[in-house]
Design a protein around this motif. Structure first.
Motif, short mmCIF file in Angstrom:
data_model
loop_
_atom_site.label_atom_id
_atom_site.label_comp_id
_atom_site.label_asym_id
_atom_site.label_seq_id
_atom_site.Cartn_x
_atom_site.Cartn_y
_atom_site.Cartn_z
N LEU A 303 -3.80 49.97 -12.01
CA LEU A 303 -4.61 48.78 -11.77
C LEU A 303 -4.10 48.02 -10.55
CD1 LEU A 303 -5.04 47.41 -15.41
CD2 LEU A 303 -6.66 48.76 -14.07
N PRO A 304 -4.99 47.52 -9.72
CA PRO A 304 -4.55 46.72 -8.56
C PRO A 304 -4.00 45.38 -9.02
CG PRO A 304 -6.94 46.71 -8.73
CD PRO A 304 -6.45 47.69 -9.75
N ALA A 305 -2.94 44.95 -8.37
CA ALA A 305 -2.27 43.70 -8.75
C ALA A 305 -2.33 42.73 -7.58
CB ALA A 305 -0.82 43.96 -9.14
N THR A 306 -2.83 41.54 -7.85
CA THR A 306 -2.84 40.46 -6.87
C THR A 306 -2.45 39.17 -7.57
OG1 THR A 306 -5.17 39.92 -7.24
CG2 THR A 306 -4.69 41.56 -5.54
N ALA A 307 -2.02 38.22 -6.75
CA ALA A 307 -1.67 36.91 -7.28
C ALA A 307 -2.88 36.00 -7.37
CB ALA A 307 -0.59 36.26 -6.41
N VAL A 308 -4.02 36.45 -6.86
CA VAL A 308 -5.20 35.59 -6.83
C VAL A 308 -5.99 35.69 -8.13
CG1 VAL A 308 -7.35 35.09 -5.59
CG2 VAL A 308 -5.29 35.80 -4.34
N GLY A 309 -6.26 36.91 -8.58
CA GLY A 309 -7.09 37.08 -9.77
C GLY A 309 -6.79 38.39 -10.46
N THR A 310 -7.43 38.57 -11.61
CA THR A 310 -7.28 39.77 -12.42
C THR A 310 -8.60 40.52 -12.42
OG1 THR A 310 -5.69 38.64 -13.83
CG2 THR A 310 -6.68 40.65 -14.70
N PRO A 311 -8.59 41.83 -12.25
CA PRO A 311 -9.85 42.57 -12.29
C PRO A 311 -10.46 42.53 -13.68
CG PRO A 311 -7.97 44.07 -12.16
CD PRO A 311 -7.44 42.69 -11.93
N LEU A 312 -11.77 42.70 -13.71
CA LEU A 312 -12.48 42.65 -14.99
C LEU A 312 -12.05 43.75 -15.93
CD1 LEU A 312 -14.71 41.30 -16.65
CD2 LEU A 312 -16.36 42.81 -15.55
N ILE A 313 -11.65 44.89 -15.39
CA ILE A 313 -11.22 45.98 -16.25
C ILE A 313 -9.92 45.63 -16.96
CG2 ILE A 313 -9.91 47.19 -14.45
CD1 ILE A 313 -10.93 49.80 -15.65
N GLY A 314 -9.07 44.81 -16.35
CA GLY A 314 -7.88 44.34 -17.05
C GLY A 314 -8.23 43.43 -18.21
N ILE A 315 -9.21 42.55 -18.02
CA ILE A 315 -9.69 41.72 -19.13
C ILE A 315 -10.31 42.60 -20.21
CG2 ILE A 315 -11.24 39.82 -19.73
CD1 ILE A 315 -10.99 38.85 -16.86
N TYR A 316 -11.01 43.65 -19.79
CA TYR A 316 -11.60 44.59 -20.75
C TYR A 316 -10.53 45.22 -21.62
CZ TYR A 316 -13.36 49.15 -22.22
OH TYR A 316 -13.67 50.28 -22.94
N PHE A 317 -9.42 45.66 -21.03
CA PHE A 317 -8.35 46.27 -21.81
C PHE A 317 -7.73 45.26 -22.78
CE2 PHE A 317 -7.62 49.44 -18.16
CZ PHE A 317 -8.49 50.34 -18.74
N VAL A 318 -7.55 44.04 -22.34
CA VAL A 318 -6.97 43.02 -23.21
C VAL A 318 -7.89 42.73 -24.39
CG1 VAL A 318 -6.25 40.61 -23.33
CG2 VAL A 318 -5.60 41.99 -21.37
N VAL A 319 -9.18 42.63 -24.13
CA VAL A 319 -10.14 42.37 -25.22
C VAL A 319 -10.18 43.56 -26.18
CG1 VAL A 319 -12.57 41.96 -25.73
CG2 VAL A 319 -11.50 40.78 -23.83
N CYS A 320 -10.11 44.78 -25.66
CA CYS A 320 -10.07 45.95 -26.54
C CYS A 320 -8.83 45.93 -27.42
CB CYS A 320 -10.12 47.23 -25.71
SG CYS A 320 -11.73 47.59 -24.97
N MET A 321 -7.71 45.55 -26.85
CA MET A 321 -6.49 45.42 -27.66
C MET A 321 -6.66 44.34 -28.72
SD MET A 321 -3.31 46.28 -28.25
CE MET A 321 -2.53 47.05 -26.84
N ALA A 322 -7.28 43.24 -28.37
CA ALA A 322 -7.52 42.18 -29.35
C ALA A 322 -8.46 42.65 -30.46
CB ALA A 322 -8.10 40.95 -28.65
N LEU A 323 -9.47 43.44 -30.10
CA LEU A 323 -10.38 43.98 -31.12
C LEU A 323 -9.66 44.93 -32.07
CD1 LEU A 323 -13.59 44.64 -28.98
CD2 LEU A 323 -13.27 42.86 -30.70
N LEU A 324 -8.75 45.74 -31.54
CA LEU A 324 -7.97 46.62 -32.41
C LEU A 324 -7.09 45.81 -33.36
CD1 LEU A 324 -6.89 49.43 -29.91
CD2 LEU A 324 -8.59 49.59 -31.73
N VAL A 325 -6.50 44.73 -32.86
CA VAL A 325 -5.68 43.88 -33.72
C VAL A 325 -6.54 43.22 -34.80
CG1 VAL A 325 -4.24 41.82 -33.76
CG2 VAL A 325 -3.94 43.49 -31.94
N ILE A 326 -7.72 42.76 -34.43
CA ILE A 326 -8.63 42.16 -35.42
C ILE A 326 -9.04 43.19 -36.46
CG2 ILE A 326 -10.93 41.15 -35.68
CD1 ILE A 326 -10.56 39.83 -32.97
N SER A 327 -9.32 44.41 -36.01
CA SER A 327 -9.69 45.47 -36.94
C SER A 327 -8.56 45.77 -37.92
CB SER A 327 -10.06 46.73 -36.16
OG SER A 327 -10.27 47.82 -37.01
N LEU A 328 -7.33 45.84 -37.44
CA LEU A 328 -6.18 46.07 -38.32
C LEU A 328 -5.99 44.90 -39.28
CD1 LEU A 328 -3.71 47.72 -39.13
CD2 LEU A 328 -2.45 46.60 -37.26
#
Length: 490
Positions: A303-328
């Motif tokens: 994933l590209p890393a910048t100090a300005v912002g986070t790519p949408l795909i990074g937010i997508y991965f975080v939300v998927c991780m949160a959904l897995l935690v909610i499912s568990l």
């Protein structure tokens, strides 16, 4: 006597190229702008052709490109008559021997590894062509929010670093009579260097004839724009901007980043079809969560890393991780609800009304009320059979069932063995044990009914949470898919 150079130039046996070169450079002064009238503007025509996109550094916001740069201008001191030099219409001269405009790129941040081209072409009417490849390392504001479906727009600004394009020069006025001072004339704008396009903007925009189209980035088009900017109130400078618009090819990142994440989320959804009263679902979802964590660690370097912002795909991965935690978490709550039934009271009436009646109908689940009634009837039948067996055993030993005595109205005579057994000291203990067994069986049936009710509540609640989870995943996936599709084909 003439100088040796003059005799060489006038010697007809000397090759024409040597005679022409010496004739042009004999009295040439490269330190002065090549115009006979200093008020004449030197117009430099510029052209850019993108050859390759070498690298895009999102962290440092740097773009490295390889371009073919072309420029031409008119040098009034480099003109000749082709008839005098064997009809030569153009000649190559060392670039260091003639005047060259100081055209630079404003966005330069590093010196690239460009090959040195020491010559320029000069035509007989004074047109000088300077053609050279340049590796350009420039600063660019890279927006990675849409990664890997991002489109970048980087500018290359060509301008003269020293020569301005418009400055005011006071013209000298002439007197209208003897002894009268000259009237001051208004200041006249004088241009040293002006910039223009070598080709038309349409040809520059869609020219991909030399672009190497096999890398990660695809060249969409190159826009050109001319403008003037002022540094001080009296000076202005011309600049020619080329906007290089490139788009990333997302196939590699789709296969290596998106598809594994989608597969893991699909497996998490399939895991809901495991029985909720088994412990395998919890271990399965924990394994999925650990696998997704390892996957994020692996792809973090991609994933590209910048100090300005986070790519949408990074937010997508975080939300998927949160959904897995909610499912568990949901699975743990359902298993906790089902496996601790003995310590729980009866299901509250509002829970029955909300989940077993309304939610069951809303979720198109079969009628739980009829199922509970059928199970209650089966338990009553089993209890009736057990009571009949106990009564039969008592009658076998001469003991009369108290219920039959009540039905008979107490007029039926007791058997002789019963009258004898009334005085037996074992009879109270036997009746006490039978009563204890009966109470135990009734208590067990009551616990089973409570456990059955909580099991039904857990089943309905599991289906409700699963469908809510499925709707959230589908809505999230459709939204991201629509956004990425729009960005891909925009």
């Amino acid at each position: 006597m003439g100088t040796p150079r003059a005799s060489w130039v006038s010697d007809p046996d000397t090759p024409a190229l040597l005679r022409l070169s010496d004739s042009l450079l004999a009295h040439y002064k490269k330190s002065t702008r090549p115009v006979r009238d200093w008020r004449t503007t030197t117009t430099v025509a510029i052209d850019v052709m993108v050859y390759a996109i070498l690298s895009v550094d999102e962290k440092n916001q740097v773009l490295t490109t390889y371009i073919w740069y072309r420029q031409h201008w008119t040098d009034e001191f480099l003109r000749w008559d082709p008839a005098c030099f064997d009809n030569i219409t153009q000649i190559s001269l060392p670039a260091e021997s003639i005047w060259v405009p100081d055209i630079l790129i404003n966005e330069f941040v590093d010196v690239g590894k460009s090959p040195d081209v020491p010559y320029v072409y000069v035509r007989h009417h004074g047109e000088v062509q300077n053609l050279k490849p340049i590796q350009v390392v420039t600063a660019c504001s890279l927006d990675i929010y849409n990664f890997p479906f991002d489109v970048q727009n980087c500018s290359l600004t060509f301008t003269s670093w020293l020569h301005n394009t418009a400055r005011e020069c006071a013209a000298t006025g002439h007197g209208h009579g003897h002894g009268h001072p000259a009237a001051p004339s208004p200041p006249l704008p004088v241009r040293d260097i002006n910039l223009s396009l070598w080709r038309t903007p349409e040809l520059v925009k869609f020219d991909r004839s030399i672009f190497m189209n096999q890398g990660e980035w695809e060249l969409l088009y190159v826009l050109s724009h001319f403008q003037e900017f002022s540094v001080k109130s009296s000076d202005s400078y011309a600049e020619m901007k080329f906007y290089v618009v490139i788009r990333r090819r997302p196939l590699f990142y789709t296969v290596s980043l998106l598809l594994p994440s989608i597969f893991l989320m699909v497996m998490d959804i399939v895991g809901f079809y495991l029985p909720p009263n088994s412990g395998e679902r919890v271990s399965f979802k924990i394994t999925l969560l650990l696998g997704y964590s390892v996957f994020l660690i692996i792809v973090s370097d991609t994933l590209p890393a910048t100090a300005v912002g986070t790519p949408l795909i990074g937010i997508y991965f975080v939300v998927c991780m949160a959904l897995l935690v909610i499912s568990l978490t949901e699975t743990i709550l359902i298993v906790r609800l089902i496996h601790n039934q003995d310590l729980q009271p009866h299901v509250p009436s509002w829970v029955k009304r909300l989940l077993l009646e309304r939610a069951a109908v809303l979720l198109c689940i079969r009628d739980r009320k009829k199922l509970s009634q059928s199970r209650a009837q089966s338990s009553d039948i089993s209890r009736h059979v057990e009571n009949n067996d106990s009564t039969a055993k008592l009658n076998h030993y001469g003991c009369e069932d108290p219920r039959e005595r009540e039905v008979a109205g107490g007029t039926r005579p007791a058997p002789a063995f019963g009258s004898l057994a009334e005085g037996s000291p074992l009879m109270p203990s036997i009746l006490h044990e039978i009563s204890t067994i009966r109470q135990f069986l009734e208590k067990r049936d009551e616990f089973r009914d409570v456990a059955r009710e909580w099991l039904q509540v857990g089943y309905v609640l599991d289906v409700l949470l699963f469908r809510a989870y499925l709707l959230a995943v589908l809505a999230y996936t459709i939204t991201l898919g629509a956004l990425w599709s729009v960005w891909q084909y925009a």
